[in-house]
Design a protein around this motif. Sequence first.
Motif, short mmCIF file in Angstrom:
data_model
loop_
_atom_site.label_atom_id
_atom_site.label_comp_id
_atom_site.label_asym_id
_atom_site.label_seq_id
_atom_site.Cartn_x
_atom_site.Cartn_y
_atom_site.Cartn_z
N VAL A 19 -3.92 3.21 -2.22
CA VAL A 19 -3.17 4.29 -1.20
C VAL A 19 -4.11 4.51 0.14
O VAL A 19 -5.20 4.32 0.26
CB VAL A 19 -3.37 5.61 -1.97
CG1 VAL A 19 -2.71 7.01 -0.94
CG2 VAL A 19 -2.80 5.80 -3.33
N SER B 9 -1.33 5.45 -8.03
CA SER B 9 -2.41 4.34 -7.76
C SER B 9 -3.31 3.86 -9.07
O SER B 9 -3.23 2.77 -9.33
CB SER B 9 -3.27 4.58 -6.40
OG SER B 9 -4.14 3.67 -6.33
N ARG C 120 0.81 -1.10 -0.08
CA ARG C 120 0.03 0.11 0.06
C ARG C 120 0.90 1.19 -0.07
O ARG C 120 2.08 1.16 0.80
CB ARG C 120 -0.94 -0.06 1.17
CG ARG C 120 -1.68 -1.10 1.60
CD ARG C 120 -2.85 -1.38 0.48
NE ARG C 120 -3.79 -2.48 1.02
CZ ARG C 120 -3.61 -3.54 0.38
NH1 ARG C 120 -2.75 -3.93 -0.70
NH2 ARG C 120 -4.42 -4.85 0.73
#
Length: 211
Positions: free
Chosen positions: A130, A123, A96
């Motif tokens: 994110v 992203s 992430r």
Amino acid sequence: MQVFSELSQLLFPTRCYGCNAIGISICSNCRRAWHPHYYLTHIGGLRVNSAVLYSPTASKIILAAKERGLKGADELIIDAIVHVLSRANFDKHNVRLVPIPSSAINRRRRGRSFIPDICDEISERTSIPVIPALRILRKVKDQSTLSAPARTKNMHGAFGIAQKIYPRGDLILIDDVVTTGATVCEAARALNSHGFAVLGSVTACVAQPLR
Ligand SMILES: [Zn+2]
């Protein structure tokens, strides 16, 4: 439309973000100083992956994006970070992105959150989610003129966790430039102390370390 675009080119010609030469948004000379490679630095136990060595040209490109909000300069930074993400061999399905947040003053002044905005675009391009996990807890000084020890002091305890979020997967901190690593190391410390796993950091630029 064609006429409008020609007129606008006449009034506001495209200039190179690096040297201001009229022509394209990055000229071939400046492209040499902003050509994404892959640099790995270890700072305080954190792996920092970067694309470009910081230079006067890189500084101008970053400022064009950050302070002037120029889309083409954003694109150069996004390209650089995407390049590093692909080179660094992260497990795309298990990571992430965590943007380094902007201070409230800078958000107001720029009319946007610089790195969080850049992260949203990354992203979209990479399909890596994110997580805006960090927030700034207190006022921090502009670091550009600070020494390495002053930067560490400036950032100490500056970040908190934004909200009650329990992300699965490993976190990658995203920032524009790493110099002493004070910002990314403090961000990693804040996340680690809340039980999150920080895998490392990805930045567009890496600067020569300060003393
Ligand atoms: Zn140029």
